[in-house]
Design a protein around this motif. Structure first.
Motif, short mmCIF file in Angstrom:
data_model
loop_
_atom_site.label_atom_id
_atom_site.label_comp_id
_atom_site.label_asym_id
_atom_site.label_seq_id
_atom_site.Cartn_x
_atom_site.Cartn_y
_atom_site.Cartn_z
N MET A 1 0.84 -1.20 0.00
CA MET A 1 0.00 0.00 0.00
C MET A 1 0.88 1.25 0.00
O MET A 1 1.88 1.31 0.70
CB MET A 1 -0.90 0.01 1.24
N PRO A 2 0.50 2.27 -0.79
CA PRO A 2 1.26 3.52 -0.76
C PRO A 2 1.08 4.21 0.58
O PRO A 2 0.04 4.08 1.24
CB PRO A 2 0.64 4.33 -1.91
N THR A 3 2.11 4.95 1.00
CA THR A 3 2.08 5.62 2.31
C THR A 3 2.35 7.11 2.14
O THR A 3 2.98 7.53 1.16
CB THR A 3 3.12 5.01 3.26
N ALA A 4 1.90 7.89 3.12
CA ALA A 4 2.07 9.34 3.03
C ALA A 4 2.21 9.97 4.41
O ALA A 4 1.79 9.40 5.42
CB ALA A 4 0.88 9.98 2.30
N LEU A 5 2.82 11.13 4.41
CA LEU A 5 2.92 11.99 5.59
C LEU A 5 2.21 13.30 5.29
O LEU A 5 2.28 13.80 4.16
CB LEU A 5 4.39 12.25 5.94
N ILE A 6 1.54 13.86 6.30
CA ILE A 6 0.90 15.17 6.17
C ILE A 6 1.57 16.13 7.16
O ILE A 6 1.70 15.80 8.35
CB ILE A 6 -0.60 15.10 6.48
N ALA A 7 2.01 17.27 6.69
CA ALA A 7 2.65 18.27 7.57
C ALA A 7 1.92 19.60 7.44
O ALA A 7 1.86 20.18 6.35
CB ALA A 7 4.13 18.44 7.22
N ASP A 8 1.36 20.06 8.55
CA ASP A 8 0.67 21.36 8.61
C ASP A 8 0.61 21.76 10.07
O ASP A 8 0.36 20.92 10.94
CB ASP A 8 -0.74 21.25 8.02
N ASP A 9 0.83 23.04 10.36
CA ASP A 9 0.83 23.48 11.76
C ASP A 9 -0.59 23.62 12.31
O ASP A 9 -0.76 23.80 13.52
CB ASP A 9 1.60 24.79 11.93
N GLU A 10 -1.61 23.52 11.45
CA GLU A 10 -3.00 23.60 11.91
C GLU A 10 -3.62 22.20 11.93
O GLU A 10 -3.73 21.53 10.90
CB GLU A 10 -3.81 24.51 10.99
N ARG A 11 -4.03 21.76 13.12
CA ARG A 11 -4.60 20.42 13.27
C ARG A 11 -5.83 20.23 12.38
O ARG A 11 -6.00 19.17 11.76
CB ARG A 11 -4.98 20.18 14.73
N LEU A 12 -6.67 21.24 12.29
CA LEU A 12 -7.89 21.13 11.50
C LEU A 12 -7.56 20.89 10.03
O LEU A 12 -8.22 20.08 9.36
CB LEU A 12 -8.75 22.38 11.65
N MET A 13 -6.54 21.57 9.52
CA MET A 13 -6.17 21.39 8.13
C MET A 13 -5.63 19.98 7.88
O MET A 13 -5.89 19.38 6.83
CB MET A 13 -5.13 22.43 7.71
N ARG A 14 -4.88 19.45 8.85
CA ARG A 14 -4.39 18.07 8.72
C ARG A 14 -5.56 17.10 8.66
O ARG A 14 -5.59 16.17 7.84
CB ARG A 14 -3.46 17.71 9.88
N GLU A 15 -6.53 17.30 9.54
CA GLU A 15 -7.70 16.41 9.57
C GLU A 15 -8.50 16.51 8.27
O GLU A 15 -8.98 15.49 7.75
CB GLU A 15 -8.58 16.76 10.77
N GLN A 16 -8.65 17.73 7.74
CA GLN A 16 -9.41 17.90 6.51
C GLN A 16 -8.73 17.21 5.33
O GLN A 16 -9.38 16.56 4.50
CB GLN A 16 -9.61 19.39 6.22
N LEU A 17 -7.40 17.34 5.25
CA LEU A 17 -6.68 16.70 4.15
C LEU A 17 -6.71 15.18 4.30
O LEU A 17 -6.89 14.45 3.32
CB LEU A 17 -5.24 17.20 4.10
N ARG A 18 -6.56 14.68 5.52
CA ARG A 18 -6.64 13.24 5.76
C ARG A 18 -8.00 12.71 5.29
O ARG A 18 -8.09 11.66 4.63
CB ARG A 18 -6.42 12.93 7.24
N SER A 19 -9.08 13.41 5.63
CA SER A 19 -10.42 12.99 5.25
C SER A 19 -10.61 13.02 3.73
O SER A 19 -11.19 12.11 3.14
CB SER A 19 -11.46 13.89 5.93
N ALA A 20 -10.08 14.10 3.10
CA ALA A 20 -10.21 14.22 1.65
C ALA A 20 -9.43 13.11 0.94
O ALA A 20 -9.90 12.55 -0.07
CB ALA A 20 -9.72 15.60 1.20
N LEU A 21 -8.26 12.78 1.45
CA LEU A 21 -7.46 11.72 0.84
C LEU A 21 -8.12 10.35 1.02
O LEU A 21 -8.03 9.50 0.14
CB LEU A 21 -6.05 11.71 1.45
N ALA A 22 -8.79 10.15 2.15
CA ALA A 22 -9.49 8.89 2.38
C ALA A 22 -10.56 8.67 1.32
O ALA A 22 -10.83 7.53 0.91
CB ALA A 22 -10.09 8.88 3.78
N ARG A 23 -11.19 9.75 0.87
CA ARG A 23 -12.21 9.65 -0.18
C ARG A 23 -11.56 9.44 -1.55
O ARG A 23 -11.97 8.56 -2.31
CB ARG A 23 -13.05 10.93 -0.22
#
Length: 249
Positions: A1-23
């Motif tokens: 499975m491909p893997t990724a890291l998300i880096a952002d100083d805003e927790r909400l932005m990290r959560e939003q990108l994680r959710s968008a990538l899951a879709r």
């Protein structure tokens, strides 16, 4: 499975990108999240993700600065709130980016591109990132001018202009000039960010060479590229990740 890291100083932005990538990419596994550039580099060394989604503006080391350390091992996608002028700079540099807030259609195009790129070695981005930094209004870095090393109660000061190459083992980095050789504790991954990339080329994870001191490049019996520098008898190995520097070979 491909893997990724998300880096952002805003927790909400990290959560939003994680959710968008899951879709958009259900099989993509997010192995780590970072709050700043320093954490992103450290976590990439630990988890070795295939992709790094980096916010541009983060405390400490910026996304652009972190990308210089990460891009050798992972495909980089910048996540930015910059305006259209800055987006044009990204597009001219052929770097992938996502504009905040992330739109589904744009993310789908990014994911499609990443799926194709995963089979290839991540490109060398150093020169491109420096140009991009200038286009986005970042100042030109103050590059290292001297190297200091202590030995037997004496501090040796070597001008960077005299250094032929830097090469590291697990503990020390050898600094070799035409006149002397010293050991320092600064690792190659830090020197890469402190030296002018137009003057010093990284040819291996553990080696930096002075570009204008290269005398010749040859292939050995195993097909491995090796660099010979003027003023040194050593031949230094070029790893496959950096062989693109000598494409004519």
């Amino acid at each position: 499975m491909p893997t990724a890291l998300i880096a952002d100083d805003e927790r909400l932005m990290r959560e939003q990108l994680r959710s968008a990538l899951a879709r958009a990419w259900p099989e993509l596994q997010i192995v780590a999240e970072a709050r700043n550039g320093d954490e992103a580099v450290s976590l990439c060394e630990t988890h070795r993700p295939d992709i790094a989604f980096l916010d541009i503006r983060m405390p400490g080391r910026s996304g652009l600065e972190a990308a210089r350390d990460i891009s050798e091992q992972a495909h980089v996608v910048f996540v930015t709130a910059y305006d259209q002028h800055a987006v044009e700079a990204f597009e001219k540099g052929a770097l992938d980016y996502l504009l905040k807030p992330v739109e589904a259609a744009r993310l789908d195009r990014c994911v499609a591109r990443l799926r194709q790129q995963l089979e290839a070695t991540p490109p060398d981005l150093n020169q491109m990132l420096l140009r991009l930094g200038r286009q986005l209004g970042g100042r030109t870095p103050d590059y290292l001018q001297h190297v200091q090393a202590g030995s037997g109660g004496v501090i040796h000061v070597i001008p960077v202009s005299e250094v032929l190459f830097f090469t590291s083992d697990e503990k020390y980095t050898r600094v070799c000039s035409g006149r002397q050789e010293v050991l320092i504790r600064k690792p190659i991954r830090e020197l890469v960010n402190e030296l002018d990339p137009a003057l010093f080329w990284q040819i291996h994870r553990a080696t930096l060479v002075r570009a204008d001191a290269i005398e010749r490049v040859r292939r050995d019996d195993r097909g491995q590229l090796r660099v010979k520098l003027r003023g040194s008898d050593e031949e230094l190995e070029v790893s496959r990740s950096f062989s693109h520097l000598f494409r004519q070979m």
